[in-house]
Design a protein around this motif. Structure first.
Motif, mmCIF file in Angstrom:
data_model
loop_
_atom_site.group_PDB
_atom_site.id
_atom_site.type_symbol
_atom_site.label_atom_id
_atom_site.label_comp_id
_atom_site.label_asym_id
_atom_site.label_seq_id
_atom_site.Cartn_x
_atom_site.Cartn_y
_atom_site.Cartn_z
ATOM 1 N N UNK A 54 0.736 -1.323 -0.093
ATOM 2 C CA UNK A 54 -0.145 -0.051 -0.062
ATOM 3 C C UNK A 54 0.854 1.321 -0.017
ATOM 4 N N UNK A 55 2.142 1.132 0.091
ATOM 5 C CA UNK A 55 3.145 2.129 -0.247
ATOM 6 C C UNK A 55 3.712 2.927 0.860
ATOM 7 N N UNK A 56 3.235 2.508 2.236
ATOM 8 C CA UNK A 56 4.206 3.251 3.055
ATOM 9 C C UNK A 56 5.592 3.183 3.564
ATOM 10 N N UNK A 57 6.297 2.213 2.782
ATOM 11 C CA UNK A 57 7.531 1.761 2.744
ATOM 12 C C UNK A 57 8.436 2.390 1.522
ATOM 13 N N UNK A 58 7.555 3.177 0.819
ATOM 14 C CA UNK A 58 8.416 3.569 -0.476
ATOM 15 C C UNK A 58 8.834 5.018 -0.175
ATOM 16 N N UNK A 63 15.218 9.572 -6.418
ATOM 17 C CA UNK A 63 16.311 8.810 -6.800
ATOM 18 C C UNK A 63 16.387 7.547 -5.769
ATOM 19 N N UNK A 64 15.913 7.963 -4.503
ATOM 20 C CA UNK A 64 15.798 6.942 -3.671
ATOM 21 C C UNK A 64 14.550 5.926 -3.975
ATOM 22 N N UNK A 65 13.567 6.229 -4.659
ATOM 23 C CA UNK A 65 12.620 5.373 -5.332
ATOM 24 C C UNK A 65 13.292 4.305 -6.429
ATOM 25 N N UNK A 66 14.026 4.917 -7.048
ATOM 26 C CA UNK A 66 14.943 4.172 -8.325
ATOM 27 C C UNK A 66 15.655 3.053 -7.575
ATOM 28 N N UNK A 87 -1.796 8.597 2.057
ATOM 29 C CA UNK A 87 -0.642 9.145 2.510
ATOM 30 C C UNK A 87 0.584 8.621 1.932
ATOM 31 N N UNK A 88 0.258 7.842 1.053
ATOM 32 C CA UNK A 88 1.674 7.091 0.487
ATOM 33 C C UNK A 88 2.281 7.852 -0.807
ATOM 34 N N UNK A 89 3.473 8.033 -0.847
ATOM 35 C CA UNK A 89 4.083 8.579 -1.978
ATOM 36 C C UNK A 89 3.732 7.889 -3.264
ATOM 37 N N UNK A 90 3.475 8.741 -4.230
ATOM 38 C CA UNK A 90 3.175 8.292 -5.705
ATOM 39 C C UNK A 90 4.475 7.807 -6.168
ATOM 40 N N UNK A 91 4.342 6.685 -7.279
ATOM 41 C CA UNK A 91 5.559 6.232 -7.833
ATOM 42 C C UNK A 91 6.221 7.369 -9.023
ATOM 43 N N UNK A 92 7.252 7.699 -8.872
ATOM 44 C CA UNK A 92 7.550 8.727 -9.736
ATOM 45 C C UNK A 92 8.052 8.439 -10.960
#
Length: 490
Positions: A54-58, A63-66, A87-92
């Protein structure tokens, strides 16, 4: 056995999954499914897994996402499903671009996506695939067992295993560069003509040269775990064959020794020769290295081109002796396999009434001539062998003096009968008791005389060298009609 693929999951209407990157990798198979909202999911998952989050660990930084995604990909994960919370960050874009570059599927779903339902679909597919694989494995072993019981060859069994495994199969010997057995699919598709181009080339454990070449059959569903079981079946068979061939070589050495010592007659061993595949004309062959190099004959009995044939093989000094079919190609193959410069001496045809020691002597003499001429094959009593006998009385006298000179001189000086003892000993094929009886002396006296001859000549009369040289000298005198006593008086 087919499990569910990422494309299959995306096609499930109840899931609402959509590709946002890496759709080119949709063919990847999914073996298990995990929900993981941790910051380091790669530490908790493995190859073939589907990761759902669900994204809380992203990470939030692009750059960190990559970097986060690359670590997941490197863990062998099959796909990533994002059902992001508010509240989770979107995939850039950088993360999605990295996924596309690696053909790594990234899919999105609603936040209320029922992960349990998705995981159940993956798990049920995996369990069903494993159930079908177990059934196929059982069929592999059952079919192989039935084919063995029916006496079918390996080629026929490979054809049967091809149908179950979904792989075209052929077995080849890398050392010889030849295909040994091939299934029908392998023959039809040309795999048997170029096995090294196969999709999978697997070495059979226990043999450094045997290879199983396998390529997927068109329209079938090849399964690598099933291929591993095919390899296992063949490995067991060839290990058993190897052990049996080792046993046959050992018993063959014992038979050879018994025949040479005349404790066994050729007529008594003839049925065993037939069981070993020696059903046609057989000969004794002698292989020797021209350069004197050691013959590498430790595995010649395991060569696949023997194709069920089990010749009698025995080492004598630097030579390899064998009772083998009178087959030029086989004689050549054995010579090539035991030494780079090995030559072959071939006796006359061995029969059930032959004197085995005499036939062995013929092979050794022909082998000596082959070494002298550096000819690949010399047969006893062919033109090349006959030419090793001196053609004139003067040459005979020179040969006898060259070989027996020290013994002749000793007899002359000491009034002994060493030359006659050698002649009788060779005439009785090295049989101590029979020779002593013919000479009317005690057996130990004959042993003393032969030891004295060895001391004078530098080689034993019973050795390969001694048998060949002494017999040649004495036989040359006999053929020419020259009495050895006449030479002594010369």
């Amino acid at each position: 056995m087919m499990m569910i693929s990422v494309d299959d999951l995306a096609a499930l209407p109840t899931m609402g999954l959509e590709f946002v990157a890496g759709s080119a990798g949709g063919h990847r198979m999914v073996t298990w499914a995990h929900v993981c909202d941790l910051e380091d999911p790669w530490n908790w998952v493995g190859p073939g897994d589907l990761v759902m989050t669900t994204g809380p660990g992203i990470p939030r930084d692009p750059a960190d996402q990559v970097e986060w995604l690359v670590k997941i990909i490197d863990a062998g994960v099959s796909a990533l499903v994002l059902a992001l919370g508010p509240n989770s960050p979107a995939a850039g874009d950088p993360m999605l671009e990295a996924a596309s570059e690696r053909s790594f599927p990234v899919l999105t779903g609603r936040f209320d996506l029922q992960f349990v339902t998705l995981a159940r679909a993956v798990i049920e597919s995996s369990i069903d695939a494993e159930r079908r694989r177990i059934t196929a494995i059982r069929r592999l072993y059952d079919i192989n067992s039935m084919e063995v019981e029916a006496g079918e060859g390996i080629g026929s069994r490979l054809s049967a295993l091809e149908k179950i495994s979904g792989w075209s199969l052929c077995l080849w010997d890398e050392r010889e560069g030849t295909v040994l057995f091939a299934g029908r699919h392998a023959e039809r598709t040309g795999l048997s003509e170029a096995p090294d181009t196969a999709a999978e080339v697997v070495a059979l454990p226990g043999d450094p040269y045997l290879r199983l070449a396998a390529s997927p059959i068109a329209g079938a569903t090849p399964d690598k775990p099933l291929l591993a079981h095919v390899v296992g079946l063949l490995t067991m068979e060839f290990r058993y064959r190897g052990a049996e061939q080792d046993r046959l070589r050992q018993s063959g050495q014992e038979l050879f020794s018994g025949l040479l010592a005349e404790t066994i007659t050729p007529s008594a061993v003839w049925p065993e020769l037939n069981r070993r595949g020696l059903t046609e004309a057989v000969v004794v062959a002698c292989w020797t290295s021209v350069s004197g190099a050691e013959l590498t004959d430790s595995d010649v009995h395991r060569r696949t081109w023997l194709d069920g044939l089990a010749p009698l093989l025995a080492r004598q000094g630097s030579s390899l002796l064998g009772v083998v079919p009178d087959d030029d190609d086989l004689l050549r193959r054995i010579a090539e396999s035991v030494g780079d410069d090995a030559v072959t001496g071939v006796s006359s045809t061995l029969t059930s009434n032959s004197s085995f020691p005499e036939v062995v002597r013929q092979a050794k003499l022909a082998g000596s001539r082959a070494m002298e001429l550096q000819s690949p094959v010399v047969r006893y009593d062919d033109d090349q062998t006959v030419s090793m006998f001196p053609s004139t009385p003067a040459e005979v006298r020179g040969l006898v003096r060259g070989v027996l000179g020290p013994v002749i001189d000793y007899d002359r000086a000491n009034s002994t009968e060493l030359v006659e003892s050698v002649r009788v000993f060779l005439g009785n094929d090295g049989n101590w008791s029979r020779s002593a009886k013919q000479l009317s002396i005690h057996r130990q006296t004959l042993v003393y005389r032969m030891n004295k001859v060895s001391e004078l000549l530098g080689f034993a009369p019973a050795s390969s060298k001694g048998t060949a040289l002494l017999w040649l000298a004495i036989e040359s005198a006999r053929r020419t009609g020259i009495d050895l006593a006449d030479i002594v008086d010369d």
